[in-house]
Design a protein around this motif. Structure first.
Motif, PDB file in Angstrom:
ATOM      1  N   ARG A   2      76.208  41.860  17.024  1.00 33.78           N
ATOM      2  CA  ARG A   2      74.761  42.041  17.076  1.00 33.78           C
ATOM      3  C   ARG A   2      74.026  41.375  15.926  1.00 33.78           C
ATOM      4  O   ARG A   2      72.794  41.238  15.979  1.00 33.78           O
ATOM      5  N   SER A 229      69.164  45.265  13.905  1.00 30.36           N
ATOM      6  CA  SER A 229      69.421  44.251  14.921  1.00 30.36           C
ATOM      7  C   SER A 229      68.188  44.004  15.773  1.00 30.36           C
ATOM      8  O   SER A 229      67.234  44.790  15.766  1.00 30.36           O
ATOM      9  N   GLU A 231      68.004  44.428  18.817  1.00 31.68           N
ATOM     10  CA  GLU A 231      67.915  45.474  19.834  1.00 31.68           C
ATOM     11  C   GLU A 231      66.854  46.511  19.473  1.00 31.68           C
ATOM     12  O   GLU A 231      66.331  47.208  20.347  1.00 31.68           O
TER      13      GLU A 231
END
Length: 248
Positions: A2, A229, A231
């Motif tokens: 990641r 990250s 995300e």
């Protein structure tokens, strides 16, 4: 992976939660600077990890040292994507009026002033690139204080507020700022929090954690990896409890 192609500075990265964050970031593809006042320990961890890690002796309470740390990272990589303000200290448990001025000054310098100093050094760089992630390692002590750790509690409450105000100010510049709030963990600071490391004192602390165990460096590494990250690109200003239910 990641954090592939990401670069990160982790302060206090040679031991405890910091080392857990360093190892997770490396496993997820990042290049990491292990910045620690204990330069020898930082170097040993970097040697153990290998080529993706570099060590840097740094005193996060000293402006010149933080500036030198930043310069070293930029010379090595050309840019810094992630900053983890993990370095922290506490005072021994005691009545708030009995904590020495020296201990108070040390707690505020390492836990609070360091966040200002690293921001002063790195925020202009992140603003210029219009991206970056800053993660401040706060504590459940800043949300649900324990008695006799008053000035440590206060420093972590300050860090949570600093995180939120940094987040709202820096969001238009593409920089995210979040905090983790771990419960007491298996780190070198645990004995200092408890005052003494005995089975009885451990049982007393564990009784306040519904999930029934202390936090670990791996817990911190896993959560820090997500928040730093891409995300978590919509998450900023959070003070995420990693505490096994302690603050419920």
């Amino acid at each position: 992976m990641r954090l592939t192609d990401k670069t990160a500075i982790v302060t206090g990265g040679a031991s405890g939660f910091g080392a857990g964050i360093v190892r997770k970031f490396i496993a997820e593809g990042a290049q990491v600077m292990i910045a620690d006042v204990n330069a020898t320990a930082a170097g040993q961890l970097a040697d153990d990890i290998g080529g993706q890690a570099i060590a840097c002796g740094a005193d996060v309470a000293d402006g010149a040292s933080v500036a030198a740390m930043t310069e070293t990272a930029l010379k090595a990589w050309g840019h810094v994507d992630i900053l983890v303000n993990n370095a922290g200290v506490t005072h021994l448990p005691g009545p708030l009026e009995d904590i020495s001025e020296e201990d108070f000054d040390r707690v505020t310098a390492v836990n609070m002033k360091s966040v200002y100093l690293t921001a002063r050094a790195l925020v202009p760089h992140m603003k210029n690139r219009r991206k970056g992630a800053i993660l401040n390692i706060a504590s459940t002590a800043g949300l649900s204080p324990r008695p006799k750790l008053n000035w440590y509690n206060a420093s972590k409450g300050w860090m949570i507020t600093a995180t939120k105000t940094m987040a709202v100010e820096l969001a238009p510049d593409g920089v995210r700022v979040n905090a983790l709030c771990p419960v007491a963990g298996e780190t070198p600071l645990l004995k200092s929090f408890m005052g003494e490391d005995t089975p009885e004192m451990r049982s007393k602390f564990l009784a306040t954690i519904p999930i029934g165990r202390f936090s670990t460096p791996e817990d911190m590494g896993n959560t820090a990896c997500f928040l730093c990250s891409d995300e978590a690109s919509m998450i900023t200003g959070a003070a995420l409890e990693v505490d096994g239910g302690r603050c419920i």
